[in-house]
Design an enzyme around this catalytic site. Sequence first.
Site, PDB file in Angstrom:
ATOM      1  N   ARG A  42      76.542   2.039 -53.050  1.00  0.00           N
ATOM      2  CA  ARG A  42      77.109   1.633 -51.762  1.00  0.00           C
ATOM      3  C   ARG A  42      77.696   0.223 -51.787  1.00  0.00           C
ATOM      4  O   ARG A  42      78.658  -0.059 -51.084  1.00  0.00           O
ATOM      5  CB  ARG A  42      76.042   1.726 -50.666  1.00  0.00           C
ATOM      6  CG  ARG A  42      75.665   3.165 -50.359  1.00  0.00           C
ATOM      7  CD  ARG A  42      75.088   3.289 -48.979  1.00  0.00           C
ATOM      8  NE  ARG A  42      74.564   4.621 -48.741  1.00  0.00           N
ATOM      9  CZ  ARG A  42      73.750   4.920 -47.736  1.00  0.00           C
ATOM     10  NH1 ARG A  42      73.369   3.985 -46.894  1.00  0.00           N
ATOM     11  NH2 ARG A  42      73.317   6.147 -47.576  1.00  0.00           N
ATOM     12  N   ASP A 151      71.736  -2.375 -31.741  1.00  0.00           N
ATOM     13  CA  ASP A 151      71.766  -1.979 -33.151  1.00  0.00           C
ATOM     14  C   ASP A 151      72.251  -3.166 -33.976  1.00  0.00           C
ATOM     15  O   ASP A 151      72.920  -4.070 -33.458  1.00  0.00           O
ATOM     16  CB  ASP A 151      72.689  -0.776 -33.361  1.00  0.00           C
ATOM     17  CG  ASP A 151      72.308   0.021 -34.592  1.00  0.00           C
ATOM     18  OD1 ASP A 151      71.645   1.057 -34.457  1.00  0.00           O
ATOM     19  OD2 ASP A 151      72.661  -0.411 -35.723  1.00  0.00           O
TER      20      ASP A 151
HETATM   21  C1  LIG Z   1      68.634   6.731 -38.070  1.00  0.00           C
HETATM   22  S1  LIG Z   1      69.302   5.699 -36.820  1.00  0.00           S
HETATM   23  C2  LIG Z   1      68.271   6.138 -35.439  1.00  0.00           C
HETATM   24  C3  LIG Z   1      69.081   6.386 -34.183  1.00  0.00           C
HETATM   25  C4  LIG Z   1      68.250   6.854 -32.982  1.00  0.00           C
HETATM   26  N1  LIG Z   1      67.224   5.906 -32.651  1.00  0.00           N
HETATM   27  C5  LIG Z   1      67.661   8.213 -33.243  1.00  0.00           C
HETATM   28  O1  LIG Z   1      66.458   8.338 -33.477  1.00  0.00           O
HETATM   29  O2  LIG Z   1      68.402   9.199 -33.203  1.00  0.00           O
HETATM   30  C6  LIG Z   1      68.635   4.093 -37.292  1.00  0.00           C
HETATM   31  C7  LIG Z   1      69.432   2.916 -36.692  1.00  0.00           C
HETATM   32  O3  LIG Z   1      68.669   1.718 -36.828  1.00  0.00           O
HETATM   33  C8  LIG Z   1      69.568   0.648 -37.053  1.00  0.00           C
HETATM   34  N2  LIG Z   1      68.845  -0.490 -37.664  1.00  0.00           N
HETATM   35  C9  LIG Z   1      68.354  -0.596 -38.913  1.00  0.00           C
HETATM   36  N3  LIG Z   1      67.798  -1.809 -39.108  1.00  0.00           N
HETATM   37  C10 LIG Z   1      67.933  -2.488 -37.938  1.00  0.00           C
HETATM   38  C11 LIG Z   1      67.572  -3.814 -37.505  1.00  0.00           C
HETATM   39  N4  LIG Z   1      66.952  -4.665 -38.315  1.00  0.00           N
HETATM   40  N5  LIG Z   1      67.868  -4.161 -36.239  1.00  0.00           N
HETATM   41  C12 LIG Z   1      68.513  -3.303 -35.398  1.00  0.00           C
HETATM   42  N6  LIG Z   1      68.887  -2.056 -35.750  1.00  0.00           N
HETATM   43  C13 LIG Z   1      68.603  -1.658 -37.007  1.00  0.00           C
HETATM   44  C14 LIG Z   1      70.611   1.266 -37.973  1.00  0.00           C
HETATM   45  O4  LIG Z   1      71.830   0.536 -37.967  1.00  0.00           O
HETATM   46  C15 LIG Z   1      70.739   2.682 -37.406  1.00  0.00           C
HETATM   47  O5  LIG Z   1      71.832   2.796 -36.522  1.00  0.00           O
END
Ligand SMILES: C[S@@+](CC[C@H](N)C(=O)[O-])C[C@H]1O[C@@H](n2cnc3c(N)ncnc32)[C@H](O)[C@@H]1O
Length: 287
Positions: A42, A151
Amino acid sequence: MSFGSVKQVTMSAEEFRLFRDMIHAHCGIYFREEMKYLLERRLAPRLSLNGLEDFTAYYRFLRFSPARARELEDAVEILTTNETYFFREAYQLKAFSEEILAELHERNSRRKRLRIWSAGCSTGEEPYSISILVLESGLFGDWDVEIFGNDISRKVLSAARRAVYSKNAFRETDEEQIRKWFEPVGGGLQVKEEARRLVTFGHLNLLDEQMIGLVGQMDLIFCRNVLIYFDKDAKKRVLRVFHDRLQPGGYLLLGHSESLINLTSDFELMHLKNDLVYRKPFLEDLS
Ligand SMILES: C[S@@+](CC[C@H](N)C(=O)[O-])C[C@H]1O[C@@H](n2cnc3c(N)ncnc32)[C@H](O)[C@@H]1O
């Protein structure tokens, strides 16, 4: 002779550890040894984009370049998993709409104020699902309701603000709800204004303690399928923040594969009719 083929750049074990630790310190996401290939694959395109020879040069760029903050954001952007869809984890949302909302309605009836945080909201399906369920409950008509979606990725947040979705986002949505809450817009379906109005989006890194300080007190926090990518230490840090940001008696809803075992005893496990959820104890429960 070269025919312009892309040079394969490999990441050494030492380079992997440097990137792993840098990303972990920045946002909590932890890449285990066996995920080296993923980091390598990536991040590789970022090298040529920045005119760099190898991963060591890219690491130095991320540490010392004047453009390092922006580049780290871009790197994290391509390392996050953003999978999500409307009405994910139906049984939990049933507990939310049939049990928790009624309780919060009763508890906050004097202030008529409801605050919900969707932490790690990705492209917005989660906070909009919450908004639709709050509206469908019919309990909060004249209330001050706000749902915050946050996010770390700016890209997913701009999609969330557009609120236009394709078929894949509706794998758990029934036809009736689609008709009621969405309207066709340029090849997709957009969340209707009534449900969009309750939701505000903002860029936030859950590990950025300064920014987190700006988040107000919440009645409920959804943080689903976010902490699974973090290591134990980062999970604990974020859980302390959630505990701090929740009102006494406020709920914490995690993803179905996530639990607080071995992480914290600050929350109590509530056996609701539809699901098990966590709650911050009321002050009197602590005595
Ligand atoms: C798999 S998605 C989950 C989306 C939703 N909560 C769901 O369960 O369908 C995980 C999200 O967490 C965000 N994320 C990861 N690390 C983060 C951080 N340190 N602070 C804020 N968001 C974060 C990612 O960018 C991603 O969009």
